[in-house]
Design an enzyme around this catalytic site. Sequence first.
Site, PDB file in Angstrom:
ATOM      1  N   GLY A  28       0.807  -1.273   0.050  1.00 45.14           N
ATOM      2  CA  GLY A  28      -0.042   0.084  -0.051  1.00 45.14           C
ATOM      3  C   GLY A  28       0.885   1.125  -0.175  1.00 45.14           C
ATOM      4  N   SER A  29       0.425   2.290   0.576  1.00 47.16           N
ATOM      5  CA  SER A  29       1.144   3.527   0.652  1.00 47.16           C
ATOM      6  C   SER A  29       2.254   3.616   1.132  1.00 47.16           C
ATOM      7  CB  SER A  29      -0.098   4.721   1.292  1.00 47.16           C
ATOM      8  OG  SER A  29      -1.049   4.803   0.695  1.00 47.16           O
ATOM      9  N   ALA A  30       2.665   2.851   2.004  1.00 49.04           N
ATOM     10  CA  ALA A  30       3.955   2.567   2.503  1.00 49.04           C
ATOM     11  C   ALA A  30       5.025   2.627   1.484  1.00 49.04           C
ATOM     12  CB  ALA A  30       4.206   1.444   3.770  1.00 49.04           C
ATOM     13  N   PHE A  31       4.581   1.944   0.467  1.00 45.56           N
ATOM     14  CA  PHE A  31       5.451   1.849  -0.840  1.00 45.56           C
ATOM     15  C   PHE A  31       5.968   3.208  -1.405  1.00 45.56           C
ATOM     16  CE2 PHE A  31       6.775   0.851  -5.231  1.00 45.56           C
ATOM     17  CZ  PHE A  31       7.480  -0.424  -5.134  1.00 45.56           C
ATOM     18  N   LYS A  32       5.180   4.098  -1.186  1.00 50.93           N
ATOM     19  CA  LYS A  32       5.487   5.337  -1.666  1.00 50.93           C
ATOM     20  C   LYS A  32       6.882   6.003  -1.555  1.00 50.93           C
ATOM     21  CE  LYS A  32       0.469   6.383  -1.899  1.00 50.93           C
ATOM     22  NZ  LYS A  32      -0.585   6.970  -1.418  1.00 50.93           N
TER      23      LYS A  32
END
Length: 487
Positions: free
Chosen positions: A215-219
Amino acid sequence: MTRYIRRAAAFCLVLLVALLANAARVQVFGADALDSNPANRRLMIARYHQPRGAIVVDGESVTGSRDSGQQLRYERTYTYGPLYASVTGYASQTYGTTLVENAEDPVLSGTSSLLPAFPLWNDLTRSRQAGGQAVTTIKASMQRAAYEGLAGKKGAVAAIEPSTGKILALVSSPSYDPGVLSGTGRSVANAWRRLTSDPSQPMLNRAIRQTYPPGSAFKILTAAAALDAGLITDVEAPTDTPDPYVLPNSVTTLPNEPSGCGGASLAYAVTVSCNTVMARVGLKVGLAGMVDAVRKFGFNDTTLRIPSRVAKSNFDTRMSPDQLALSSIGQFDTTATPLQMAMVSAAVANGGELKYPYLVDHTTTSGGTTVSTTRPRTYQRAMYPATAMQLQQMMIDVVRNGTGTIAAIPGATVGGKTGTAQNGVGNVGSPYAWFISWARADGAARPAVAVAVVVEDASAQRGDISGGGDAAPIARAVMEAALAGTP
């Protein structure tokens, strides 16, 4: 008469030589085949004829041995079994060994060639030494904080010391007691059947063997790729990203949970977690650039050992533009282990240099003499130092002003990134909550810890609220335990 005696003596001598030759053949050339014969129980009996060596956490043995009085004499015991099961694994007379029990089995069982005082002594005498010890890098207070934070919910925690790669906590939940599998007989078989059929999969090591959409942690990785490539030189400059944004070559509209994402800067997009901006950034980096960037953090590595095997974290190498856009925000087929996401956070915290993670600090003989030591080593230069500094500030802003404020710790600088990965067909399931972070005590020269937390089927229904509300408090507890142990 004398002639016949000589002939008889010569014949006896030939027989004696033949017997000695056959004995030598069996003992020297046939030994391995006999040892591996399933009908030969001598090795199994010898293996369990002495206590197994200890696995040590913070100077305390978390394993032991019990004299069963049976032919396979000593059975493995575990202190705080469920707390450390994701570290120790099990050593079973029926089902074999896993995790550290498996990776360090030669030392623990006393068969390692490193244990004798003289080289090849075990091979020459076909004996074994007393079981040695495997001293782990785990910190007991951090392990307990992670375990109690998950409180039996499905999920995992991985914590790393950024400057060395030492794994300070590794927890998978729900857990189990490895001791119920140690011996033989009906009770062990029943325990195995119960554990392997449990739908909650307590024997699955979610920290290193289960992958999740990050999810957004990958950003953080997408931002690192863009900054390293020089595609963004001013993180505060507005972008040309529309809101809403239609994915390329499709009719799918990519939404944002927060407001103000239209044309937002990279810094703002990371702080409040704008999907549209980060998807566009990933497209600008391009597939080849993204694949190369995430590889430096450990994605797509099938050889990672800590020393146990770690499941591959995946970033597809062939994707259409719309798939790349989704992958750049941690969706589509992108998946990661919690350990992998802790490595991402550790690389940022350590100025871009990612250390190889490891779980066993050193091994010793039964008397405490060190026989092997794991030295810190660099895994990859994951990003330029300047990129890491910019990402550190963005992660600090996430905790100070963005979606991760619940992770703030007085007396310390904390950087973090929340994430919510959708779950189920059509995203109808409850999301997975992520939080990756690092913490540095005020006045300290370097961060004490980098943490990744994932909680399955988190309670929040959408957005990064889930990562901030379900996973961040667990990460904060682990960071607080790390900071409490910092000199």
